[in-house]
Design an enzyme around this catalytic site. Structure first.
Site, mmCIF file in Angstrom:
data_model
loop_
_atom_site.group_PDB
_atom_site.id
_atom_site.type_symbol
_atom_site.label_atom_id
_atom_site.label_comp_id
_atom_site.label_asym_id
_atom_site.label_seq_id
_atom_site.Cartn_x
_atom_site.Cartn_y
_atom_site.Cartn_z
ATOM 1 N N ALA A 11 0.908 -1.246 -0.010
ATOM 2 C CA ALA A 11 -0.089 0.107 0.030
ATOM 3 C C ALA A 11 0.791 1.215 -0.061
ATOM 4 O O ALA A 11 0.332 2.414 -0.161
ATOM 5 C CB ALA A 11 -0.898 -0.084 1.148
ATOM 6 N N CYS A 12 2.119 1.182 0.008
ATOM 7 C CA CYS A 12 3.111 2.035 0.240
ATOM 8 C C CYS A 12 3.808 2.509 -1.125
ATOM 9 O O CYS A 12 4.413 1.456 -1.547
ATOM 10 C CB CYS A 12 4.264 1.971 1.216
ATOM 11 S SG CYS A 12 5.413 3.203 1.397
#
Length: 116
Positions: A11-12
């Site tokens: 998600a980063c």
């Protein structure tokens, strides 16, 4: 070449960029999604030691409960930090890359190139 491991949070954006950069350089790292896999205190302390940094350098403050948990103060021990990071893996800054030339929190992603 020795194995390269990326402790990754898909998600980063920075973590995704680091993974892509490694792959562009012909390195297919072992990907550990640490939010699913979790950490051990020994593992975290070992990574910090290999990086030559205090564990505090691996503490993610932005977007986490680190401050609310009292982890940003000066009196917090490495054991307290490690225990909190084991309980809440999101407290570990990402991505962490472990390569033949050492360990680093790869912000910016190009830091990973020094490790391969």
């Amino acid at each position: 070449m020795s194995e390269v491991v990326i402790y990754h949070n898909p998600a980063c954006g920075t973590s995704r960029k680091t993974l892509a950069l490694l792959r562009e350089r012909g390195v297919e790292p072992r990907v550990v999604e640490y939010l699913k896999a979790g950490w051990t205190q020994a593992q975290l302390k070992s990574l910090a030691a290999r990086a030559g940094l205090p564990l505090r350098a691996f503490l993610r403050q932005r977007g986490t409960s680190a401050e609310a948990l009292g982890l940003t103060g000066t009196g917090v021990t490495e054991d307290q930090l490690a225990a909190a990071m084991v309980r809440e893996p999101i407290l570990v800054e990402r991505p962490v890359v472990d390569g033949p030339r050492g360990v680093a929190v790869c912000r910016p992603p190009e830091k990973a190139l020094d490790l391969i």
